[in-house]
Design a protein around this motif. Sequence first.
Motif, PDB file in Angstrom:
ATOM      1  N   SER A   1     -16.353 -13.082  -3.422  1.00 60.03           N
ATOM      2  CA  SER A   1     -17.049 -12.308  -2.255  1.00 60.03           C
ATOM      3  C   SER A   1     -16.202 -11.055  -2.243  1.00 60.03           C
ATOM      4  O   SER A   1     -14.988 -11.000  -2.435  1.00 60.03           O
ATOM      5  N   SER A   2     -16.603 -10.149  -1.477  1.00 60.28           N
ATOM      6  CA  SER A   2     -15.895  -8.681  -1.349  1.00 60.28           C
ATOM      7  C   SER A   2     -14.826  -8.981  -0.433  1.00 60.28           C
ATOM      8  O   SER A   2     -14.130  -7.944  -0.286  1.00 60.28           O
ATOM      9  N   ASP A   3     -14.761  -9.942   0.486  1.00 60.23           N
ATOM     10  CA  ASP A   3     -13.878 -10.016   1.647  1.00 60.23           C
ATOM     11  C   ASP A   3     -12.636 -10.380   0.947  1.00 60.23           C
ATOM     12  O   ASP A   3     -11.255 -10.271   1.308  1.00 60.23           O
ATOM     13  N   VAL A   4     -12.457 -11.048  -0.404  1.00 58.74           N
ATOM     14  CA  VAL A   4     -11.256 -11.484  -1.077  1.00 58.74           C
ATOM     15  C   VAL A   4     -10.422 -10.264  -1.193  1.00 58.74           C
ATOM     16  O   VAL A   4      -9.184 -10.116  -1.168  1.00 58.74           O
ATOM     17  N   CYS A   5     -10.966  -9.081  -1.578  1.00 62.36           N
ATOM     18  CA  CYS A   5     -10.369  -7.714  -1.938  1.00 62.36           C
ATOM     19  C   CYS A   5     -10.167  -6.864  -0.798  1.00 62.36           C
ATOM     20  O   CYS A   5      -9.918  -5.669  -0.901  1.00 62.36           O
ATOM     21  N   SER A   6     -10.463  -7.231   0.430  1.00 67.16           N
ATOM     22  CA  SER A   6     -10.348  -6.356   1.590  1.00 67.16           C
ATOM     23  C   SER A   6      -8.988  -5.862   1.736  1.00 67.16           C
ATOM     24  O   SER A   6      -7.997  -6.701   1.475  1.00 67.16           O
ATOM     25  N   SER A   7      -8.757  -4.782   2.127  1.00 67.19           N
ATOM     26  CA  SER A   7      -7.379  -4.168   2.371  1.00 67.19           C
ATOM     27  C   SER A   7      -6.561  -4.483   3.553  1.00 67.19           C
ATOM     28  O   SER A   7      -5.633  -4.388   3.760  1.00 67.19           O
ATOM     29  N   ASP A   8      -7.401  -5.304   4.537  1.00 74.88           N
ATOM     30  CA  ASP A   8      -6.839  -5.723   5.700  1.00 74.88           C
ATOM     31  C   ASP A   8      -6.050  -7.200   5.465  1.00 74.88           C
ATOM     32  O   ASP A   8      -5.465  -7.473   6.541  1.00 74.88           O
ATOM     33  N   LEU A   9      -6.172  -7.696   4.356  1.00 77.69           N
ATOM     34  CA  LEU A   9      -5.422  -8.810   4.058  1.00 77.69           C
ATOM     35  C   LEU A   9      -3.962  -8.753   3.751  1.00 77.69           C
ATOM     36  O   LEU A   9      -3.576  -7.533   3.641  1.00 77.69           O
ATOM     37  N   VAL A  10      -3.087  -9.550   4.339  1.00 74.28           N
ATOM     38  CA  VAL A  10      -1.588  -9.389   4.304  1.00 74.28           C
ATOM     39  C   VAL A  10      -0.960  -9.250   2.851  1.00 74.28           C
ATOM     40  O   VAL A  10      -1.412  -9.974   1.889  1.00 74.28           O
ATOM     41  N   MET A  11      -0.447  -8.335   2.768  1.00 76.08           N
ATOM     42  CA  MET A  11       0.277  -7.808   1.251  1.00 76.08           C
ATOM     43  C   MET A  11       1.250  -8.928   1.073  1.00 76.08           C
ATOM     44  O   MET A  11       2.045  -8.982   1.777  1.00 76.08           O
ATOM     45  N   SER A  12       1.424  -9.035  -0.061  1.00 75.36           N
ATOM     46  CA  SER A  12       2.454 -10.120  -0.756  1.00 75.36           C
ATOM     47  C   SER A  12       3.468  -9.074  -0.873  1.00 75.36           C
ATOM     48  O   SER A  12       3.537  -8.007  -0.968  1.00 75.36           O
ATOM     49  N   LEU A  13       4.739  -9.679  -1.603  1.00 78.49           N
ATOM     50  CA  LEU A  13       5.671  -8.837  -1.974  1.00 78.49           C
ATOM     51  C   LEU A  13       5.345  -7.654  -2.917  1.00 78.49           C
ATOM     52  O   LEU A  13       4.802  -8.101  -3.993  1.00 78.49           O
ATOM     53  N   ARG A  14       5.841  -6.668  -2.818  1.00 72.35           N
ATOM     54  CA  ARG A  14       5.714  -5.476  -3.714  1.00 72.35           C
ATOM     55  C   ARG A  14       6.736  -4.603  -3.786  1.00 72.35           C
ATOM     56  O   ARG A  14       7.820  -4.810  -3.021  1.00 72.35           O
ATOM     57  N   THR A  15       6.718  -3.709  -5.124  1.00 71.67           N
ATOM     58  CA  THR A  15       8.133  -3.087  -5.135  1.00 71.67           C
ATOM     59  C   THR A  15       7.978  -1.843  -4.050  1.00 71.67           C
ATOM     60  O   THR A  15       6.948  -1.656  -3.581  1.00 71.67           O
ATOM     61  N   MET A  48      -3.429   2.949  -8.731  1.00 73.53           N
ATOM     62  CA  MET A  48      -3.035   2.496  -7.462  1.00 73.53           C
ATOM     63  C   MET A  48      -3.736   1.329  -7.015  1.00 73.53           C
ATOM     64  O   MET A  48      -3.205   0.305  -6.223  1.00 73.53           O
ATOM     65  N   GLY A  49      -4.979   1.463  -6.876  1.00 69.88           N
ATOM     66  CA  GLY A  49      -5.951   0.498  -6.260  1.00 69.88           C
ATOM     67  C   GLY A  49      -5.891  -0.974  -7.205  1.00 69.88           C
ATOM     68  O   GLY A  49      -6.024  -2.075  -6.475  1.00 69.88           O
ATOM     69  N   ILE A  50      -5.337  -0.988  -8.138  1.00 69.14           N
ATOM     70  CA  ILE A  50      -5.188  -2.206  -8.818  1.00 69.14           C
ATOM     71  C   ILE A  50      -3.743  -2.821  -8.467  1.00 69.14           C
ATOM     72  O   ILE A  50      -3.525  -3.821  -8.032  1.00 69.14           O
ATOM     73  N   ARG A  51      -2.829  -1.830  -8.506  1.00 75.61           N
ATOM     74  CA  ARG A  51      -1.335  -2.334  -8.085  1.00 75.61           C
ATOM     75  C   ARG A  51      -1.379  -2.780  -6.610  1.00 75.61           C
ATOM     76  O   ARG A  51      -0.411  -3.500  -6.439  1.00 75.61           O
ATOM     77  N   SER A  52      -2.105  -2.339  -5.930  1.00 76.75           N
ATOM     78  CA  SER A  52      -1.924  -2.473  -4.392  1.00 76.75           C
ATOM     79  C   SER A  52      -3.069  -3.633  -4.085  1.00 76.75           C
ATOM     80  O   SER A  52      -3.251  -3.938  -2.901  1.00 76.75           O
ATOM     81  N   ALA A  53      -3.339  -4.251  -5.066  1.00 79.72           N
ATOM     82  CA  ALA A  53      -4.406  -5.484  -4.716  1.00 79.72           C
ATOM     83  C   ALA A  53      -3.878  -6.605  -3.776  1.00 79.72           C
ATOM     84  O   ALA A  53      -2.555  -6.754  -4.041  1.00 79.72           O
ATOM     85  N   PRO A  54      -4.352  -6.766  -2.541  1.00 73.84           N
ATOM     86  CA  PRO A  54      -3.703  -7.638  -1.707  1.00 73.84           C
ATOM     87  C   PRO A  54      -3.346  -9.082  -2.153  1.00 73.84           C
ATOM     88  O   PRO A  54      -2.471  -9.921  -1.603  1.00 73.84           O
ATOM     89  N   THR A  55      -4.304  -9.675  -3.178  1.00 70.90           N
ATOM     90  CA  THR A  55      -4.183 -11.160  -3.380  1.00 70.90           C
ATOM     91  C   THR A  55      -4.084 -10.988  -5.249  1.00 70.90           C
ATOM     92  O   THR A  55      -4.769 -10.086  -5.641  1.00 70.90           O
ATOM     93  N   LEU A  56      -3.896 -12.271  -5.713  1.00 73.88           N
ATOM     94  CA  LEU A  56      -3.739 -12.388  -7.057  1.00 73.88           C
ATOM     95  C   LEU A  56      -5.138 -12.287  -7.595  1.00 73.88           C
ATOM     96  O   LEU A  56      -5.642 -11.772  -8.780  1.00 73.88           O
ATOM     97  N   THR A  57      -6.100 -12.932  -6.658  1.00 68.11           N
ATOM     98  CA  THR A  57      -7.545 -13.240  -7.102  1.00 68.11           C
ATOM     99  C   THR A  57      -7.989 -11.521  -7.150  1.00 68.11           C
ATOM    100  O   THR A  57      -8.891 -11.322  -7.829  1.00 68.11           O
TER     101      THR A  57
END
Length: 75
Positions: A1-15, A48-57
């Motif tokens: 579902s599209s909510d899996v990729c919503s940008s309001d999800l908590v970001m995991s560790l990033r550089t 950037m849209g891929i690198r900043s994905a909020p979840t692995l899914t």
Amino acid sequence: SSDVCSSDLVMSLRTAGAGQLVVPRVETKQGEMAFSRYAAHCWNQLPMGIRSAPTLTCFKKKIIIIIIIYSGRID
């Protein structure tokens, strides 16, 4: 579902910064082929849209779309 990729999800560790990795400097041809250098370079080439994905899914879904798009391309 599209909510899996919503940008309001908590970001995991990033550089830090723009999500880019530091590409190690090398002085030899063998060093240029090192996984640590090549992996960082490939990661930094992703949009950037891929690198900043909020979840692995979400990352997996986005990267599959890119692979499908570019697999039909002949340079």
